[in-house]
Design an enzyme around this catalytic site. Sequence first.
Site, mmCIF file in Angstrom:
data_model
loop_
_atom_site.group_PDB
_atom_site.id
_atom_site.type_symbol
_atom_site.label_atom_id
_atom_site.label_comp_id
_atom_site.label_asym_id
_atom_site.label_seq_id
_atom_site.Cartn_x
_atom_site.Cartn_y
_atom_site.Cartn_z
ATOM 1 N N ASP A 228 0.823 -1.209 0.000
ATOM 2 C CA ASP A 228 0.000 0.000 0.000
ATOM 3 C C ASP A 228 0.865 1.271 0.000
ATOM 4 O O ASP A 228 1.859 1.345 0.739
ATOM 5 C CB ASP A 228 -0.850 -0.041 1.278
ATOM 6 C CG ASP A 228 -1.855 1.091 1.371
ATOM 7 O OD1 ASP A 228 -2.876 1.018 0.675
ATOM 8 O OD2 ASP A 228 -1.611 2.035 2.150
ATOM 9 N N GLU A 282 1.642 -0.441 -4.958
ATOM 10 C CA GLU A 282 0.734 0.657 -5.292
ATOM 11 C C GLU A 282 1.595 1.911 -5.413
ATOM 12 O O GLU A 282 1.961 2.529 -4.423
ATOM 13 C CB GLU A 282 -0.321 0.851 -4.208
ATOM 14 C CG GLU A 282 -1.386 1.842 -4.652
ATOM 15 C CD GLU A 282 -2.117 2.551 -3.514
ATOM 16 O OE1 GLU A 282 -3.219 3.056 -3.754
ATOM 17 O OE2 GLU A 282 -1.582 2.634 -2.393
HETATM 18 C C1 NOJ Z 1 -4.414 3.069 -0.674
HETATM 19 C C2 NOJ Z 1 -5.556 2.147 -0.427
HETATM 20 O O1 NOJ Z 1 -5.896 1.482 -1.611
HETATM 21 C C3 NOJ Z 1 -6.678 2.978 0.115
HETATM 22 O O2 NOJ Z 1 -7.897 2.274 0.176
HETATM 23 C C4 NOJ Z 1 -6.260 3.478 1.465
HETATM 24 O O3 NOJ Z 1 -7.271 4.316 1.975
HETATM 25 C C5 NOJ Z 1 -4.946 4.244 1.380
HETATM 26 N N1 NOJ Z 1 -3.954 3.592 0.574
HETATM 27 C C6 NOJ Z 1 -4.354 4.444 2.757
HETATM 28 O O4 NOJ Z 1 -3.898 3.218 3.259
#
Ligand code: NOJ
Length: 542
Positions: A228, A282
């Site tokens: 993430d 991500e």
């Molecule tokens: C990206 C995640 O996909 C999202 O859902 C989340 O709110 C943020 N990162 C913070 O962790």
Amino acid sequence: MPDETPWWKGAVFYQIYPRSFADASGDGIGDLGGIRAHLDHLATLGVDAIWLSPFYRSPMADFGYDISDHCDVDPLFGTLADFDRLLADAHQRGIRVIVDFVPNHTSDQHSWFAESRSSRDNPKRDWYTWRDAKPGGHPPNNWRASFTGETHWVRDDTGQLRPRFGVKAGGDVHASAWTLDDATGQLYLHEFLPEQPDVDWRNPAVAAAMFDVLRFWLDRGVDGFRVDAVSSVGKPIGLPDANEKLAMIPGGGLTDDAFVFDVIRALREVLDGYDDKMMVGEVHGLDAPEIMRHVGTDKFHLAFNFPPMFDRWRADRWRRHIDETEAGTQRHDLWPAWVLSNHDTPRHADRYGTQSRARAAAVLLLTLRGTAFLYMGDELGLIDAFVPAGRRVDPGGRDGERAPLPWTDGDRHGWDGPADPWLPFPRNAATHNVERLSRDPRSILHLYRALLAARRGADSLRTGAFEWLAAPHTVLAYRRLSAATGDERAVIVNFDSAPAHVDLDGDWVVEVSSTMTGNGEAWTGEVASDRAVLLRPAGVRG
Ligand code: NOJ
């Protein structure tokens, strides 16, 4: 010769948002038991792996991305034993499982933060970032926090939704990324909600604790991680102000890339202590080359190629994204990861505005060179739920795409209670549920199954090279070729509603429209949607 291709290369992953997939306990919130009970849907669809969004202990300020215990399952979702059973059952069906790893922040209810905030000289004080206010009580810098403003999605004149980032209705910007904690009179840093304080990765004790989290799940048998918000771990030393324009972007848009790469390399080292594991990052970047800097033999195995997800359904845009991706990956022998929807973005069937575009997009997603990530419900052509003001729960405005998956016909769609599902169903749940679409051989669900089957049967589609074919400007046509087996497929995607003609090999004209025609001598249609076809040379069976 044994196949040396790593399992994730060319695989199809299926993202599960556990709250909304299936509910076994009847409390209206999806859970691990629900996933386990529906593994056959995934096996029939033909996916290679699932990615589970967070199911860890959490107060749910950000629906699980605020973790209060990384090594336990939240009681809403079940127990560690339920997780073990799910993992075993998935593996038994040949489906790998990756889980979410959230390195940048924890919940403010995590024991690490409880200790850290308890006093200025607590040993865990510097696990997080604490600073005094500037004179006048101003925050230490001008960074802003996510989810404290809004992203608007606006429909353009072609019927497609486009994002407008950063500015809240009324023109306000996001709130500060610093929150004052009365107990010690200092402010702590959080790029997301105040309930999600950022840990400090420059502190080796934090890094070591996070590596232990990875090992905990690897030892349990997971096949890897979706990592993430990784860029957020790279705060520049000194935490300088961003220029006012960048400061509008949560986190100030300031990233120490070199440090981010160091963290990714360290994560990779942990994974490489095990066999056959993978990580997908991500990473937000302007274009594929920027994103691909995070991928490599000592970095991520994959990183989501997000720019097309924020763009329109238009042939020229996609041609550019594909060219950039091919250029950004081929040169360094990297591998792309394509994605159209996830739990943070309106669903692409909604963004693109029509089911016909959603079907053509499926053909594209599953035939480009790369690993494909589906978001649960893509295979049903789902659009977002309408969530009335009184039922909105996500501070980031993402409830619509997180609506419960409709399994059956009827009002409850398989969420049989006693409690009502936590969010309303997608707007097209009455016609686009698993039960109904399974019965209709022409449905989008069958299209997905056919595409996945074709992909499984053709190494050209899984791992072969990519080559453009000449096509009119509203059409993308390309060939996928396997050097190893000579297997070859052609794909034609018509972005326009008018029929298009593509001259394939100079001897056969394919018409892509509501009915696919052709003399069938050289190529035969394998899978067709009304705007896209996947073809194979006649005589070759997949
Ligand atoms: C990206 C995640 O996909 C999202 O859902 C989340 O709110 C943020 N990162 C913070 O962790």
